[in-house]
Design an enzyme around this catalytic site. Structure first.
Site, PDB file in Angstrom:
ATOM      1  N   LYS A  84      44.092  28.565 -13.380  1.00 59.41           N
ATOM      2  CA  LYS A  84      42.818  28.942 -13.389  1.00 59.41           C
ATOM      3  C   LYS A  84      42.806  30.503 -13.062  1.00 59.41           C
ATOM      4  O   LYS A  84      43.549  30.745 -11.920  1.00 59.41           O
ATOM      5  CB  LYS A  84      41.952  28.170 -12.459  1.00 59.41           C
ATOM      6  CG  LYS A  84      40.499  27.932 -12.632  1.00 59.41           C
ATOM      7  CD  LYS A  84      39.780  26.876 -11.511  1.00 59.41           C
ATOM      8  CE  LYS A  84      38.211  26.988 -11.914  1.00 59.41           C
ATOM      9  NZ  LYS A  84      37.710  26.063 -10.807  1.00 59.41           N
TER      10      LYS A  84
HETATM   11  O1  G3P Z   1      35.126  25.128  -9.490  1.00 56.55           O
HETATM   12  C1  G3P Z   1      34.229  26.326  -9.845  1.00 56.55           C
HETATM   13  C2  G3P Z   1      32.654  25.795  -9.434  1.00 56.55           C
HETATM   14  O2  G3P Z   1      32.143  24.560 -10.010  1.00 56.55           O
HETATM   15  C3  G3P Z   1      32.070  26.284  -8.047  1.00 56.55           C
HETATM   16  O3  G3P Z   1      30.822  25.492  -7.861  1.00 56.55           O
HETATM   17  O4  G3P Z   1      28.982  25.024  -6.200  1.00 56.55           O
HETATM   18  O5  G3P Z   1      30.820  26.572  -5.317  1.00 56.55           O
HETATM   19  O6  G3P Z   1      29.129  27.296  -7.297  1.00 56.55           O
HETATM   20  P1  G3P Z   1      29.943  26.000  -6.790  1.00 56.55           P
END
Ligand code: G3P
Length: 218
Positions: A84
């Site tokens: 990533k």
């Molecule tokens: O892994 C990336 C993403 O899904 C993060 O989500 O909830 O931290 O905005 P969030």
């Protein structure tokens, strides 16, 4: 539509994996930090649980050389590791470099259709637009997914769209209606997808009525 789980919590990964509908795992530094456990311990457990499904592990450097060095360390941990990489100029160079060497990438922190276009041109295996964080600042996250879907369909890019930063079942529904390839979903939301009050009411009624059926085989 593929379902990934967005977590580094091995307990959640095991529970989701038992459902037999899990197609992959995405992590990020925040999710790893949340476990409070050593990085390698967490990652080895995840890779052992899902040796045949893509597991996204994120680099922590921001310069090209640093990202490549970290990516090479991570890629050695398993054939199913996906690197990533953040959406930056150095990140784009890193994606191109890794893809040319057969290492799969997931370009993350995508918030605009033009960022997605660049990531796809760099050859990213996956791109991760964040819908919840856009909603958080009063921008329509799902609109971004529609725009990216159109770009992919216009030009036939091969990158798969991972709808990330999912917060609730409506994000999953809308992703499915738009035709996103993948939703990466927190365990709590996977569980919510199975719920409906009429299912609970209906089941309660069936179980009650079953009591009055004579000569049951079980
Ligand atoms: O892994 C990336 C993403 O899904 C993060 O989500 O909830 O931290 O905005 P969030």
């Amino acid at each position: 539509m593929k379902f990934f789980i967005d977590t580094a919590d091995i307990g959640e990964i095991r529970q989701a994996n038992q459902l037999k509908i899990l197609d992959g795992i995405t992590t990020n530094p925040t999710l790893i930090a949340k476990t409070g456990r050593p990085f390698m311990e967490v990652v080895e457990e995840i890779l052992a649980e899902v040796p045949d499904k893509p597991v996204s592990l994120e680099v922590a450097s921001t310069d090209f050389e640093g990202m490549v060095k970290e990516a090479e360390i991570l890629a050695k941990l398993g054939d199913n590791v996906v690197i990533k990489v953040p959406m930056t100029i150095d990140g784009l160079k890193t994606v191109k470099y890794l893809e040319e060497r057969g290492i799969k990438t997931n370009m993350t922190l995508i918030f605009s259709p033009t960022q997605a276009l660049l990531a796809m041109k760099a050859g990213a295996t996956y791109i991760s637009p964040f819908v919840g964080r856009l909603d958080d600042i009063s921008q329509n996250g799902m609109e971004l997914i529609s725009q990216i879907r159109t770009i992919v369909d216009n030009y036939g890019f091969t990158s798969e769209i991972i709808v990330a930063s999912i917060r609730h079942p409506m994000h999953v529904l809308e992703a499915a209606l738009i035709g996103a390839d993948i939703a990466t979903i927190p365990y709590k939301v996977i569980a919510q997808l199975s719920k409906h009050p009429l299912t609970d009411i209906g089941l309660e009624r069936f179980l009650k009525d079953w009591q009055s059926v004579p000569e049951k085989p079980f």
